[in-house]
Every structure is written in C-alpha cells, then in structure tokens.
Design a protein around this motif. Sequence first.
Motif, PDB file in Angstrom:
ATOM      1  N   ALA A  19       0.828  -1.204   0.000  1.00 20.79           N
ATOM      2  CA  ALA A  19       0.000   0.000   0.000  1.00 20.79           C
ATOM      3  C   ALA A  19       0.865   1.259   0.000  1.00 20.79           C
ATOM      4  O   ALA A  19       0.556   2.246  -0.687  1.00 20.79           O
ATOM      5  N   ALA A  20       1.950   1.253   0.769  1.00 15.80           N
ATOM      6  CA  ALA A  20       2.849   2.411   0.813  1.00 15.80           C
ATOM      7  C   ALA A  20       3.509   2.632  -0.545  1.00 15.80           C
ATOM      8  O   ALA A  20       3.668   3.773  -0.998  1.00 15.80           O
ATOM      9  N   ARG A  21       3.889   1.562  -1.197  1.00 14.31           N
ATOM     10  CA  ARG A  21       4.519   1.679  -2.521  1.00 14.31           C
ATOM     11  C   ARG A  21       3.518   2.197  -3.556  1.00 14.31           C
ATOM     12  O   ARG A  21       3.885   2.985  -4.446  1.00 14.31           O
ATOM     13  N   LEU A  22       2.280   1.797  -3.441  1.00 11.14           N
ATOM     14  CA  LEU A  22       1.252   2.311  -4.349  1.00 11.14           C
ATOM     15  C   LEU A  22       1.056   3.806  -4.157  1.00 11.14           C
ATOM     16  O   LEU A  22       0.964   4.573  -5.131  1.00 11.14           O
ATOM     17  N   LEU A  23       1.028   4.239  -2.903  1.00  9.88           N
ATOM     18  CA  LEU A  23       0.801   5.656  -2.619  1.00  9.88           C
ATOM     19  C   LEU A  23       1.980   6.520  -3.038  1.00  9.88           C
ATOM     20  O   LEU A  23       1.828   7.730  -3.229  1.00  9.88           O
ATOM     21  N   ARG A  24       3.168   5.926  -3.184  1.00 13.79           N
ATOM     22  CA  ARG A  24       4.305   6.710  -3.671  1.00 13.79           C
ATOM     23  C   ARG A  24       4.138   7.104  -5.139  1.00 13.79           C
ATOM     24  O   ARG A  24       4.887   7.940  -5.651  1.00 13.79           O
ATOM     25  N   CYS A  25       3.163   6.521  -5.810  1.00 12.97           N
ATOM     26  CA  CYS A  25       2.859   6.895  -7.192  1.00 12.97           C
ATOM     27  C   CYS A  25       1.995   8.159  -7.255  1.00 12.97           C
ATOM     28  O   CYS A  25       1.710   8.659  -8.347  1.00 12.97           O
ATOM     29  N   VAL A  26       1.556   8.626  -6.101  1.00 15.98           N
ATOM     30  CA  VAL A  26       0.780   9.872  -6.032  1.00 15.98           C
ATOM     31  C   VAL A  26       1.753  11.002  -5.695  1.00 15.98           C
ATOM     32  O   VAL A  26       2.260  11.056  -4.582  1.00 15.98           O
ATOM     33  N   PRO A  27       2.013  11.907  -6.639  1.00 17.03           N
ATOM     34  CA  PRO A  27       2.969  12.987  -6.371  1.00 17.03           C
ATOM     35  C   PRO A  27       2.486  13.878  -5.235  1.00 17.03           C
ATOM     36  O   PRO A  27       1.287  13.995  -4.989  1.00 17.03           O
ATOM     37  N   PRO A  28       3.390  14.527  -4.525  1.00 16.93           N
ATOM     38  CA  PRO A  28       2.991  15.454  -3.451  1.00 16.93           C
ATOM     39  C   PRO A  28       2.434  16.741  -4.034  1.00 16.93           C
ATOM     40  O   PRO A  28       2.543  16.991  -5.232  1.00 16.93           O
ATOM     41  N   GLY A  29       1.816  17.537  -3.188  1.00 20.06           N
ATOM     42  CA  GLY A  29       1.370  18.844  -3.651  1.00 20.06           C
ATOM     43  C   GLY A  29      -0.109  19.099  -3.543  1.00 20.06           C
ATOM     44  O   GLY A  29      -0.635  19.970  -4.228  1.00 20.06           O
ATOM     45  N   GLY A  30      -0.816  18.369  -2.709  1.00 17.91           N
ATOM     46  CA  GLY A  30      -2.242  18.640  -2.520  1.00 17.91           C
ATOM     47  C   GLY A  30      -3.043  18.431  -3.785  1.00 17.91           C
ATOM     48  O   GLY A  30      -3.789  19.321  -4.224  1.00 17.91           O
ATOM     49  N   LEU A  31      -2.941  17.264  -4.399  1.00 18.92           N
ATOM     50  CA  LEU A  31      -3.619  16.972  -5.662  1.00 18.92           C
ATOM     51  C   LEU A  31      -5.058  16.524  -5.432  1.00 18.92           C
ATOM     52  O   LEU A  31      -5.457  16.163  -4.327  1.00 18.92           O
ATOM     53  N   SER A  32      -5.811  16.539  -6.518  1.00 24.28           N
ATOM     54  CA  SER A  32      -7.164  15.981  -6.487  1.00 24.28           C
ATOM     55  C   SER A  32      -7.064  14.505  -6.840  1.00 24.28           C
ATOM     56  O   SER A  32      -6.502  14.136  -7.873  1.00 24.28           O
ATOM     57  N   VAL A  33      -7.594  13.662  -5.966  1.00 23.96           N
ATOM     58  CA  VAL A  33      -7.445  12.209  -6.116  1.00 23.96           C
ATOM     59  C   VAL A  33      -8.819  11.558  -6.099  1.00 23.96           C
ATOM     60  O   VAL A  33      -9.638  11.828  -5.218  1.00 23.96           O
ATOM     61  N   LEU A  34      -9.057  10.690  -7.057  1.00 23.44           N
ATOM     62  CA  LEU A  34     -10.276   9.883  -7.096  1.00 23.44           C
ATOM     63  C   LEU A  34      -9.873   8.455  -6.755  1.00 23.44           C
ATOM     64  O   LEU A  34      -9.073   7.844  -7.461  1.00 23.44           O
ATOM     65  N   GLU A  35     -10.413   7.932  -5.659  1.00 23.09           N
ATOM     66  CA  GLU A  35     -10.066   6.579  -5.216  1.00 23.09           C
ATOM     67  C   GLU A  35     -11.280   5.668  -5.388  1.00 23.09           C
ATOM     68  O   GLU A  35     -12.342   5.909  -4.803  1.00 23.09           O
ATOM     69  N   LEU A  36     -11.112   4.631  -6.172  1.00 23.84           N
ATOM     70  CA  LEU A  36     -12.196   3.699  -6.458  1.00 23.84           C
ATOM     71  C   LEU A  36     -12.118   2.496  -5.527  1.00 23.84           C
ATOM     72  O   LEU A  36     -11.057   1.883  -5.379  1.00 23.84           O
TER      73      LEU A  36
END
Length: 330
Positions: A19-36
């Motif tokens: 799970a931590a490795r998956l989240l490292r694919c989300v760049p930092p910076g307060g992005l808009s994220v859609l989680e299914l």
Amino acid sequence: MSTIDRYDYAFEPDGEEWAARLLRCVPPGGLSVLELGPGPGAMTKVLLARGHRVTVVENDPEALTALQTLGAEVIEGNLDSPDWLDTIAGRRFDVVLACDVLEHLRKPEDVLRRLGDFIAPMGRLVISVPNIAYAGVLAAMRNGIFDYSDKGQLDRTHVRFFTKRSIEKMLLNCGWAPRFWDANRVPVECSEFAWYWSALTGEQRQALLAGWPDFDVYQWMVVVTPSVDASAWELSEARSAADKLRDDLQTLTVVHQRERASLLEHQKAFAEAKDIISKLQIEIKELRTEVEIVRAEKRTVEAALVSCQTSPGGQDGGWSRRWRRLLGRT
C-alpha cells in the motif's frame, strides 16, 4: 468475517508494504485524487493526511460508514454501474487510484474506457491487480485445488483474473498507455498457498520455476496515462530526465572541484615532503662521511697505540714524536 474487517488493514505510510509503494505513485502537492473502491479507507487516511483532496467511490454499507468519518468526499456507487460516473461528470482528477478493484468488476473495460474523461492534463491512473499466474496458485492447481477464500489471491468476490500480459492488453484496448510497472513479490512459503507448495516434490518445484523470473509476483502495479496524451507525457518525462541529468551534472561538478582542490593540496604537501626528504638525505650522506673519517682516525690511533706497546725502550723517542704528530692532527 465482515466486509470491513476483510479489507481493513494498517501499514507504515513510508515503509515498503504494498500500500505504501502504491501511494508513492501519487505525487505530493495537494492533488485531487479519485479513489475507487477504498473499502474502509486505509489508503484514504494517508492521502488526506498528506493534504490531498480525496473523492472516494464505494458501495459497501459498512465501508461507507467508516469513510464518512474521515473527511473525504464520499460517493455511494456501484462501480459496475455507470451511475456514479454521472455524479462526477465534468470534473478532472490529477490521480485516479484503482487498487485491487478491477478484479471485482464484471466489466472493468467499461470503467477503464470512461475513466479517461476524468483525468486532468498530465494526470495518471494507478492500478493494482492480483496476479493469477502466481506460483502458489499454480501449486494449488497442481494439487487439483482451486478453492475461494474470504480474502487473498482467490477472494470469493473476484470475478476477473489477470496476468501482466492480460491487464496490459486490456489497458491498451481501452486507450491507456502503461508508463511504469512494479511487482509485489511474496515468497510462496509466506503465502496462503504454502501448504500446496510444500506438497510438491523438489523436482516438481524446480520444473515449475525453470526460466520463470516472475513466479513470486503476487500483485502487479502499473501507472498509465491516456494514449492521446502520450506526446505530452513523453515530453514531460524527457524534461524531468533532462532536469535530473542537469542536477546530477551540477553535483558531479561540485564533487570534482572539491576533489581537485584536495588533490592539489596533497600534491603540494607531497612536493614539500619530497624536498625535506632530499635535504635529509644530503645531511645523512654528510654525516656518514664524517663518521667514516672519525672511524679511520680511530683506527690510526689504535694502530699507533699497538706500535707503542710493542716498540723497544730505546725507540721511545721516535714513538713519542709520532704520537705528538697524531695528537696534533686530531
């Protein structure tokens, strides 16, 4: 076991868990994220804590109750139905997460084809799916067993199965271009298939693993972007690579300058030491010459003394003259 218990878990956000490795694919910076299909929100909590704006789509009642308390935007919807897509019509997200979700859908192709409309420019879709070609699954099948369970590789709610090739083919057919792959490798002995693996003979295991480097891949992860954005994405990747090379060059330049200055200092010290050694060698040579002179004179004196002791008494005057001459020289 309830649904929420089955999919709830804890992990170290900065660790090496999947799970931590998956989240490292989300760049930092307060992005808009859609989680299914976030379940009770194990990954959602981390995304929110990192300052992202998170929208989740979930249909399990217990999971929805847990999600409502986290502070994310919650959309109740069945991913197999197109209704939830109408809820976010016209919106764009920097990152879409579909982690361990597609295997639960009857027609994941329909979702993938529509998701491209909700990706912001230079956005990305992060996907994780179980690998049905995992050696543990094949070991169980080699023993004639293909039993579903509450969770894991053969979760009873899985209705689609994927290998790396099959998920890649589906993505390409749905207008997505894979950009990055990663693998969650789990030793078969540490999986739910350990017993089936140990039931095989050593010869059977060797035959199964021969020429198969991905036998221990439990899950595949892939980061994809819309194929139509390929040029822009490749340009961005090229710029990132150029920036990295520039930074590396600057770092190497600083290191080179520092090492060159150190080398010059060592060369200067070496030259000074060499000059000192040369002077010392000259002094040593001069001292050795003086020592040889003293030794020669010592030998002469000793010879004179011996001569004195052995000379007849009538010749004492001659010896005295020689002795005085020697003493006068020294």
